[in-house]
Design an enzyme around this catalytic site. Structure first.
Site, PDB file in Angstrom:
ATOM      1  N   LYS A  64      46.405  13.662 -25.421  1.00 48.67           N
ATOM      2  CA  LYS A  64      47.108  12.371 -25.110  1.00 48.67           C
ATOM      3  C   LYS A  64      47.959  13.180 -24.043  1.00 48.67           C
ATOM      4  O   LYS A  64      48.349  14.237 -23.948  1.00 48.67           O
ATOM      5  CB  LYS A  64      47.819  11.997 -26.081  1.00 48.67           C
ATOM      6  CG  LYS A  64      47.354  11.042 -27.152  1.00 48.67           C
ATOM      7  CD  LYS A  64      48.322  10.604 -28.135  1.00 48.67           C
ATOM      8  CE  LYS A  64      47.476   9.546 -29.138  1.00 48.67           C
ATOM      9  NZ  LYS A  64      47.041   8.421 -28.580  1.00 48.67           N
ATOM     10  N   ARG A 123      40.264   5.499 -36.872  1.00 48.47           N
ATOM     11  CA  ARG A 123      39.390   4.670 -37.513  1.00 48.47           C
ATOM     12  C   ARG A 123      38.066   5.774 -38.382  1.00 48.47           C
ATOM     13  O   ARG A 123      37.563   5.350 -39.191  1.00 48.47           O
ATOM     14  CB  ARG A 123      38.614   3.960 -36.511  1.00 48.47           C
ATOM     15  CG  ARG A 123      37.796   4.803 -35.368  1.00 48.47           C
ATOM     16  CD  ARG A 123      37.417   4.143 -34.301  1.00 48.47           C
ATOM     17  NE  ARG A 123      38.757   3.681 -33.104  1.00 48.47           N
ATOM     18  CZ  ARG A 123      38.725   3.193 -32.329  1.00 48.47           C
ATOM     19  NH1 ARG A 123      37.499   2.590 -31.861  1.00 48.47           N
ATOM     20  NH2 ARG A 123      39.805   2.702 -31.596  1.00 48.47           N
TER      21      ARG A 123
HETATM   22  N1  BES Z   1      47.579   6.303 -32.867  1.00 45.18           N
HETATM   23  C1  BES Z   1      46.940   6.004 -31.690  1.00 45.18           C
HETATM   24  C2  BES Z   1      46.999   4.505 -31.401  1.00 45.18           C
HETATM   25  C3  BES Z   1      48.616   4.286 -30.913  1.00 45.18           C
HETATM   26  C4  BES Z   1      48.708   4.562 -29.487  1.00 45.18           C
HETATM   27  C5  BES Z   1      49.498   3.781 -31.433  1.00 45.18           C
HETATM   28  C6  BES Z   1      50.139   4.218 -29.114  1.00 45.18           C
HETATM   29  C7  BES Z   1      50.809   3.271 -31.284  1.00 45.18           C
HETATM   30  C8  BES Z   1      51.036   3.814 -29.776  1.00 45.18           C
HETATM   31  C9  BES Z   1      45.308   5.940 -31.913  1.00 45.18           C
HETATM   32  O1  BES Z   1      44.902   6.901 -32.664  1.00 45.18           O
HETATM   33  C10 BES Z   1      44.772   5.941 -30.493  1.00 45.18           C
HETATM   34  O2  BES Z   1      44.999   7.270 -29.922  1.00 45.18           O
HETATM   35  N2  BES Z   1      43.986   5.250 -30.048  1.00 45.18           N
HETATM   36  C11 BES Z   1      43.126   5.163 -28.975  1.00 45.18           C
HETATM   37  C12 BES Z   1      42.003   4.784 -28.969  1.00 45.18           C
HETATM   38  C13 BES Z   1      40.988   4.911 -27.911  1.00 45.18           C
HETATM   39  C14 BES Z   1      40.912   6.288 -27.552  1.00 45.18           C
HETATM   40  C15 BES Z   1      39.898   4.065 -28.031  1.00 45.18           C
HETATM   41  C16 BES Z   1      44.197   4.286 -27.826  1.00 45.18           C
HETATM   42  O3  BES Z   1      44.766   3.288 -28.376  1.00 45.18           O
HETATM   43  O4  BES Z   1      44.457   4.694 -26.631  1.00 45.18           O
HETATM   44 MN    MN Z   2      44.541   8.805 -31.468  1.00 42.32          MN
END
Ligand code: BES
Ligand code: MN
Ligand code: ZN
Length: 500
Positions: free
Chosen positions: A279, A353
């Site tokens: 990230k 997931r």
């Molecule tokens: N924990 C995150 C989702 C999230 C992001 C929750 C910001 C709250 C605030 C999750 O694990 C994630 O990183 N999801 C990705 C999925 C994508 C790679 C398909 C996302 O939402 O960017």
């Molecule tokens: Mn994630």
């Protein structure tokens, strides 16, 4: 702060602040009250009229009350139109009154419950007032050398008229205390930083809570997780030095009203760096909250046990840290989850997931009457709904309606997104059964579609995406900055919906 409920005649001496509600239709007139006589009402109404008080929801006025023997000052809070009156209004009114009383460093306050009377029972009103005060009053300050907030309030009293109401009001207050405490427990878990709240630490916290509340608790370590075949949990945790845990909580129900249990599943990523698909650093600190789903399940289990609800409930929380270590999973890796399905991990940041896949599959052994998962799953959900409402998806329309209604009653809102068949194609795998990210858009729905592949054993399944609501970036009416504990109150209400 202690909260007592009493018939006004028997309430103790003078309180510093008296809280009185007023509906918009009453045009500044105080109609019902357990405390105020005609003359006192007149005095207050006179002061209000000079302030152009309209009694709109969330409007409030503070008035000195030299004419009252039982209170130093009065806080009149607007309750809005009767037609739009909800328990959420009462929660917020109580929260507002509490912060006012704190701001003036009062040591006691008294709620005139009768003045809130409309539509709901005294018990419901009392419960909402307690919840509002407790949730808004929560602070996480254990790492502050000097606490920001000095607690001057020692006692809050809820007063009403008829003696006969005492048992009902008392019971409602005790229940609201239990639920609020469970929400604050979930908040405490989630607000801890990720260097402290590792999977092992979170599992221990669950175990401690379980033994204090009469829940059965089993913790699976990495070896057991491997032996069972939880490929998702293993893959996500493999880049971290902190090994995974899988926590199973169960309430003990002597006489259950349903033969089959309700199973709750909560995402427990103690920190989400994204892994190799790392990230950006902006706001990455917020990813300590990526275990809010697990915290909500643990909090709910605490409340359900404490309330002795006669429904069998199982809480499952897979706990991992998603790190980009040299042993981390790579984009393109193929894993096999507990139910045998294979997954191409095209993005290691779509990790939630993967661990939920195993937990949802594990739930099959309980043959649940209903299955619900809660997760901070997709940034896309926070983009869609902001921090106003959580996403709801699932299979059985009447069950989803039950979930939505329970949330509404509890003061937590959920809104459905469709899991239309066509979305299945978005996650069909090239080399494996499915892939963990969408080929195109619909990030929140495709995450739901992914989970559906592992929840197909349950006739009723709901998925809650709380990415936008699990923590607050700025203070909310019922929560300071930080974890909100969303899901705890919904789950308690959902369990209650199976009783009677
Ligand atoms: N924990 C995150 C989702 C999230 C992001 C929750 C910001 C709250 C605030 C999750 O694990 C994630 O990183 N999801 C990705 C999925 C994508 C790679 C398909 C996302 O939402 O960017
Ligand atoms: Mn994630
Ligand atoms: Zn995550």
């Amino acid at each position: 702060m202690k909260i007592e409920c009493r018939v006004f005649k028997e309430s103790q001496g003078k309180s510093e602040v008296l809280v009185v509600g007023c509906f918009e239709e009453n045009k500044g007139h105080l109609v019902r009250s357990a405390v105020l006589d005609r003359a006192a009402k007149k005095e207050i109404e006179k002061a209000l009229s000079s302030k152009k008080f309209e009694a709109k929801a969330d409007e409030g006025f503070f008035l000195p009350a030299p004419f009252l023997k039982s209170a130093g000052s009065v806080f009149v809070v607007g309750l809005g139109k009767k037609e739009k009156y909800t328990l959420e209004r009462v929660r917020r009114a109580a929260a507002k009154a509490l912060s006012q009383a704190k701001a003036m460093r009062a040591s006691s306050m008294r709620f005139d419950l009768e003045s809130f009377f409309e539509k709901f029972s005294l018990g419901e009103l009392a419960g909402a007032a307690v919840e509002g005060a407790r949730l808004a009053g929560y602070r996480f300050e254990r790492y502050k050398s000097k606490p920001n907030s000095k607690q001057t309030l020692k006692e809050a009293e809820l007063v009403f008229a008829g003696e006969k109401n005492l048992p009902v009001v008392g019971k409602a207050v005790r229940e609201a205390e239990i639920v609020s405490e469970a929400v604050c427990f979930a908040r405490d878990l989630a607000n801890e930083p990720a260097n402290v709240m590792t999977p092992a630490h979170l599992a221990e916290a669950a175990k401690k809570m379980a033994s204090a509340n009469g829940l059965a608790c089993r913790i699976l370590g990495k070896e057991e997780i491997k032996r069972l075949g939880m490929g998702g949990v293993l893959a996500v945790s493999q880049g971290s030095v902190n090994p995974p845990r899988f926590v199973i909580l169960e309430n003990k129900v002597p006489k259950r009203v349903h033969p089959k249990p309700l199973v709750l599943v909560g995402k427990g990523i103690t920190f989400d760096t994204g892994g190799i698909s790392i990230k950006p650093s902006n706001d990455m600190d917020k990813m300590k909250f990526d275990m809010c789903g697990a915290a909500a399940v643990m909090g709910a289990m605490k409340a359900i046990a404490d309330l002795k609800l006669p429904v069998k409930v199982v809480g499952l929380t897979p706990l991992c840290e998603n790190m980009p270590g040299s042993t981390a999973q790579r984009p393109g890796d193929i894993i096999r989850c507990l139910n045998g399905k294979t997954v191409e991990v095209l993005n290691t940041d779509a990790e939630g997931r993967l661990i939920l896949a195993d937990a949802l599959s594990y739930a099959a052994r309980y043959k649940p009457m209903a299955l619900v998962d809660i997760a901070t799953l997709t940034g896309a959900c926070a983009v869609t709904f902001g921090d106003v409402v959580s996403g709801l998806m699932g299979t059985d329309a009447s069950f989803l309606e039950r979930v939505r209604k329970a949330g509404e009653k509890a003061g937590e809102r959920f809104w459905e997104l469709p899991l239309y068949e066509e979305y299945g194609e978005f996650i069909r795998g090239t080399y494996a059964d499915i892939q963990n990210i969408s080929k195109k858009s619909a990030g929140t729905i495709t995450a739901g579609m992914f989970l559906k592949e592992f929840a197909d054993h349950a006739s009723s399944w709901a998925h809650l995406d709380v990415a936008g609501t699990a923590w607050a970036d700025s203070a909310k009416p019922l929560s300071p900055v930080g974890a909100t504990g969303v899901g705890v109150r919904l789950f308690v209400e959902l369990v209650k919906s199976y009783i009677e």
